[in-house]
Design a protein around this motif. Structure first.
Motif, PDB file in Angstrom:
ATOM      1  N   PRO A  49       0.804  -1.161   0.055  1.00  0.00           N
ATOM      2  CA  PRO A  49      -0.108  -0.006   0.093  1.00  0.00           C
ATOM      3  C   PRO A  49       0.706   1.269   0.032  1.00  0.00           C
ATOM      4  O   PRO A  49       2.159   1.249   0.302  1.00  0.00           O
ATOM      5  N   ALA A  50       0.299   2.361  -0.489  1.00  0.00           N
ATOM      6  CA  ALA A  50       1.117   3.462  -0.116  1.00  0.00           C
ATOM      7  C   ALA A  50       1.530   3.915   1.182  1.00  0.00           C
ATOM      8  O   ALA A  50       0.873   3.657   2.252  1.00  0.00           O
ATOM      9  N   ARG A  51       2.538   4.390   1.104  1.00  0.00           N
ATOM     10  CA  ARG A  51       3.274   5.110   2.557  1.00  0.00           C
ATOM     11  C   ARG A  51       2.169   5.678   3.420  1.00  0.00           C
ATOM     12  O   ARG A  51       2.091   5.304   4.728  1.00  0.00           O
ATOM     13  N   ALA A  52       1.359   6.521   2.760  1.00  0.00           N
ATOM     14  CA  ALA A  52       0.603   7.364   3.540  1.00  0.00           C
ATOM     15  C   ALA A  52      -0.607   6.453   4.056  1.00  0.00           C
ATOM     16  O   ALA A  52      -0.747   6.991   5.111  1.00  0.00           O
ATOM     17  N   GLU A  53      -0.942   5.669   3.249  1.00  0.00           N
ATOM     18  CA  GLU A  53      -2.128   4.720   3.871  1.00  0.00           C
ATOM     19  C   GLU A  53      -1.594   3.918   5.303  1.00  0.00           C
ATOM     20  O   GLU A  53      -2.534   3.971   6.141  1.00  0.00           O
ATOM     21  N   LEU A  54      -0.447   3.342   5.032  1.00  0.00           N
ATOM     22  CA  LEU A  54       0.180   2.615   6.330  1.00  0.00           C
ATOM     23  C   LEU A  54       0.144   3.603   7.558  1.00  0.00           C
ATOM     24  O   LEU A  54       0.013   3.122   8.506  1.00  0.00           O
ATOM     25  N   LEU A  55       0.751   4.759   7.173  1.00  0.00           N
ATOM     26  CA  LEU A  55       0.904   5.593   8.561  1.00  0.00           C
ATOM     27  C   LEU A  55      -0.362   6.029   8.847  1.00  0.00           C
ATOM     28  O   LEU A  55      -0.403   6.177  10.191  1.00  0.00           O
ATOM     29  N   ALA A  56      -1.360   6.390   8.132  1.00  0.00           N
ATOM     30  CA  ALA A  56      -2.852   6.635   8.466  1.00  0.00           C
ATOM     31  C   ALA A  56      -3.422   5.607   9.327  1.00  0.00           C
ATOM     32  O   ALA A  56      -3.935   5.659  10.402  1.00  0.00           O
ATOM     33  N   ARG A  57      -3.126   4.247   8.869  1.00  0.00           N
ATOM     34  CA  ARG A  57      -3.566   3.124  10.005  1.00  0.00           C
ATOM     35  C   ARG A  57      -2.881   3.315  11.203  1.00  0.00           C
ATOM     36  O   ARG A  57      -3.520   2.958  12.065  1.00  0.00           O
ATOM     37  N   ALA A  58      -1.811   3.315  10.986  1.00  0.00           N
ATOM     38  CA  ALA A  58      -0.871   3.378  12.472  1.00  0.00           C
ATOM     39  C   ALA A  58      -1.293   4.514  13.438  1.00  0.00           C
ATOM     40  O   ALA A  58      -1.487   4.499  14.648  1.00  0.00           O
ATOM     41  N   ALA A  59      -1.626   5.506  12.576  1.00  0.00           N
ATOM     42  CA  ALA A  59      -2.036   6.764  13.533  1.00  0.00           C
ATOM     43  C   ALA A  59      -3.420   6.745  13.777  1.00  0.00           C
ATOM     44  O   ALA A  59      -3.656   7.067  15.175  1.00  0.00           O
ATOM     45  N   GLU A  60      -4.139   5.864  13.223  1.00  0.00           N
ATOM     46  CA  GLU A  60      -5.763   5.622  13.623  1.00  0.00           C
ATOM     47  C   GLU A  60      -5.601   4.878  14.910  1.00  0.00           C
ATOM     48  O   GLU A  60      -6.282   4.953  15.787  1.00  0.00           O
ATOM     49  N   LEU A  61      -4.793   3.684  14.988  1.00  0.00           N
ATOM     50  CA  LEU A  61      -4.645   2.822  16.045  1.00  0.00           C
ATOM     51  C   LEU A  61      -4.086   3.727  17.272  1.00  0.00           C
ATOM     52  O   LEU A  61      -4.446   3.321  18.359  1.00  0.00           O
ATOM     53  N   GLU A  62      -3.072   4.714  17.025  1.00  0.00           N
ATOM     54  CA  GLU A  62      -2.761   5.212  18.316  1.00  0.00           C
ATOM     55  C   GLU A  62      -3.895   6.147  19.205  1.00  0.00           C
ATOM     56  O   GLU A  62      -3.640   6.642  20.079  1.00  0.00           O
ATOM     57  N   SER A  63      -5.094   6.345  18.234  1.00  0.00           N
ATOM     58  CA  SER A  63      -5.995   7.207  18.994  1.00  0.00           C
ATOM     59  C   SER A  63      -7.057   6.206  19.661  1.00  0.00           C
ATOM     60  O   SER A  63      -7.960   6.599  20.238  1.00  0.00           O
ATOM     61  N   ARG A  64      -6.904   5.024  19.492  1.00  0.00           N
ATOM     62  CA  ARG A  64      -7.485   3.876  20.285  1.00  0.00           C
ATOM     63  C   ARG A  64      -6.939   3.227  21.645  1.00  0.00           C
ATOM     64  O   ARG A  64      -5.622   3.337  21.571  1.00  0.00           O
ATOM     65  N   ASP A  65      -7.586   2.614  22.307  1.00  0.00           N
ATOM     66  CA  ASP A  65      -7.055   1.967  23.612  1.00  0.00           C
ATOM     67  C   ASP A  65      -6.830   0.471  23.414  1.00  0.00           C
ATOM     68  O   ASP A  65      -7.227  -0.273  22.990  1.00  0.00           O
TER      69      ASP A  65
END
Length: 599
Positions: A49-65
């Motif tokens: 996947p595009a680098r931006a997509e992977l980083l967005a997925r990681a950032a979304e996880l960081e907002s969760r418990d």
């Protein structure tokens, strides 16, 4: 924090919990590793996947418990015959490629558990092969020596783990594709019992035999992934629930090849390493019992040298008829060979398969598990080019029969030859022995002392109590004592540990249209409630895995905090789904609401 050579699940989770690592940092580091490793082996990946997509997925996880996500931030790879939404599925054949709108069930469940899908890996075309050389996207090689094959068909998936590019990966295993590449690269290859991992969204090789497999650094971690991915899937004709099956604790009997059946194609070093593996199992408390390999050999020959190859044609027949000239010649030759068999031939082969299953079933009266070489020896790329079919067949001598006879298997590293090439063994048991078999294989792997992957990182024995110990599970709804789904706990001989309450920041909603009626619970930070009544049960680790496999969406099993601060596993529901129902938090529990609702 500098990432370790092997990205083990336990190490990453510990760093996340300590606050010394974030998923975005891991994704950045993983992408750097993938780019660097491409200079050594450019054929591991088919699509990222595009680098931006992977980083967005990681950032979304960081907002969760992360407490409620058992695989929080764990990077993994997917063999490119398994669907990932929005990415092309090629099955190693560009002309076959399509882009699915939804992910395979196993991928979706792992992502729901918090894992990060990094990319799609190379494979033998249409998962037909055990060498990793049958792909137009290049040929991955053994991580220890570029002159040798990586093993197939799950070639890229195995290399991605062994090279430390991801924590775990998904492969498939019909004839050994989840075990041979593990042996070739000094990692663990878990072949689950057929049907316990959904094959929805997997391009079939032989639909009745296919398994999604798991590559990992340790057996413990492979079992952790299996538990997160397990689910009964009504979309899949061969899906089934893990059934109770326990192997003996302590002393055990293990079947071994008789001297006359120990075929290593002239490789005396591997023969000696197998003899050493037998001695190692004896040191673990095992008693070696010679097995009759003849019926297993006959079963193995059914898969490629008989009418069962017709199932491979059935999987892609319209494509084969229109595009066989675009296929790898070896793959096209194997699949096209099905045309020489009649429907009568297939049924006769099925009858023979079931007769051989009866013979194999009697073997388990003589021993508890089998210990076999994963393959006689690793072949070189030059050998494959000279004899594509013969070299491939050599890899499958000890693997092809397992799915035909409905067995579970776990391949683990066992030693190294003088030239640095790895040697592996496979533990095999009846269907549904996955967990206990894995625990035994994990003990062996630690005792072998050869580490895991290219870095040969040290491997510890399974933690004290794994396989013998217990898992605590909190239930809040229809599994409570006296309610409709409690029987599922009784089936696993669960023992009520205590009745207590959750911490005060949990909410409870009655889910609309649920049959039987059930609630959805989620945590709302900052909410100051009285807590919700739960029953906490004690299950065996294997029983817990089977129980989790029955949990339907939108429910999930995560970590729940009790009123005294203790964390246990328990039922959770996505907040958006729960809020579609009636808020019953103020009743303090499901039974209290049922009683009030009926009054």
């Amino acid at each position: 924090m500098t990432l370790p050579d092997m990205l083990t699940i336990d190490t990453l989770l510990a760093a996340y919990r300590a606050g010394s690592l974030r998923p975005t940092t891991v994704v950045e580091a993983v992408l750097e590793r993938i780019e660097a490793y491409a200079s050594k082996d450019p054929a591991v990946w088919i699509c990222l996947p595009a680098r931006a997509e992977l980083l967005a997925r990681a950032a979304e996880l960081e907002s969760r418990d992360q407490k409620h996500l058992p695989l929080y931030g764990i990077p993994f790879a997917v063999k490119d015959n398994i669907d990932v939404a929005g990415l092309p599925t090629t099955a190693g054949c560009p002309d076959f490629a399509y882009t699915p709108q939804t992910s395979a069930t196993v991928v979706a469940r792992l992502e729901e558990a918090g894992a990060i899908m990094i990319g799609k890996t190379n494979l033998d075309q249409f998962a037909t092969g055990l060498v990793g050389m049958r792909s137009p996207y290049g040929q991955p090689h053994c991580v220890f020596d570029s002159r040798y094959v990586s093993g197939g068909s799950s070639s890229g998936s195995a290399v991605a783990v062994a090279a430390g590019l991801v924590s775990f990966s998904l492969g498939t295993d019909t004839a050994g594709s989840g075990r041979v590449p593990a042996s070739a690269n000094n990692i663990v290859g878990l072949k689950p019992s057929r049907g316990v991992l959904s094959t929805q969204g997997v391009v079939p090789a032989c639909l009745s035999l296919d398994c999604v497999s798991v590559f990992a650094t340790t057996v413990d971690e492979a079992l952790q992934v299996e538990a997160a991915a397990m689910a009964l899937d009504p979309q899949v004709p061969y899906s089934r629930v893990m059934q109770p099956y326990a192997l003996p604790k302590g002393a055990f009997r293990f079947g071994v090849l008789a001297e006359a059946d120990r075929f290593f194609d002239g490789d005396s070093e591997n023969a000696a390493l197998y003899a050493q593996a037998i001695q190692r199992c004896q040191a673990m408390g095992g008693t070696a019992v010679e097995l009759d390999y003849a019926p297993l050999r006959e079963t193995a020959e059914l898969l490629y040298n008989g009418p069962f190859v017709a199932e491979r044609l059935a999987a892609i027949e319209p494509f084969y008829d229109a595009h066989h000239d675009a296929m790898d010649p070896a793959v096209a030759g194997i699949i096209g060979g099905a045309r020489r068999y009649s429907a009568s031939d297939v049924f006769r082969a099925v009858y023979r398969q079931h007769s051989l299953r009866q013979v194999a079933a009697q073997m388990w009266e003589q021993f508890d598990v089998m210990l076999l070489p994963t393959m006689p020896r690793l072949v070189s790329k030059e050998e494959v080019r000279a004899d594509p079919v013969g070299a491939n067949s050599l890899h499958g001598v000890y693997t092809n029969f397992v799915n035909l006879l409905d067995m579970s298997a776990c391949a683990v590293p066992s030693g190294f030859r003088a030239d640095g090439l790895p040697f592996g063994v496979t533990f095999i048991a009846p269907a549904f022995a996955d967990h206990d078999l894995g625990v035994l294989a994990g003990r062996y792997h630690a005792l072998a002392g050869v580490g895991s992957g290219l870095a040969k990182v040290a491997v510890s024995a399974p933690a004290e109590g794994v396989g013998k110990g217990k898992v605590l599970l909190a239930v809040v709804g229809a599994h409570l004592k006296g309610l409709p789904l409690h029987y599922q706990l009784e089936q696993e001989r669960a023992v009520l540990w205590r009745t207590t309450r959750t911490a005060g920041d949990y909410r409870l909603f009655a889910l609309p249209g649920a049959v039987p009626p059930k609630p959805g619970m989620f945590r709302q930070p900052g909410f100051d409630g009285q807590g919700l009544e739960v029953e906490v049960y004690e299950l065996s680790a294997a029983g817990f895995g089977r129980f989790v496999a029955q949990v339907p969406q939108p429910m999930a099993i995560g970590r729940i905090t009790l009123e005294d601060g203790q964390e246990v596993s328990g039922f959770l529901c996505a907040e958006a789904q729960a809020r579609k129902g009636q808020d019953i938090t103020d009743f303090g529990g499901w039974k209290a609401w049922l009683k009030a609702d009926k009054a």
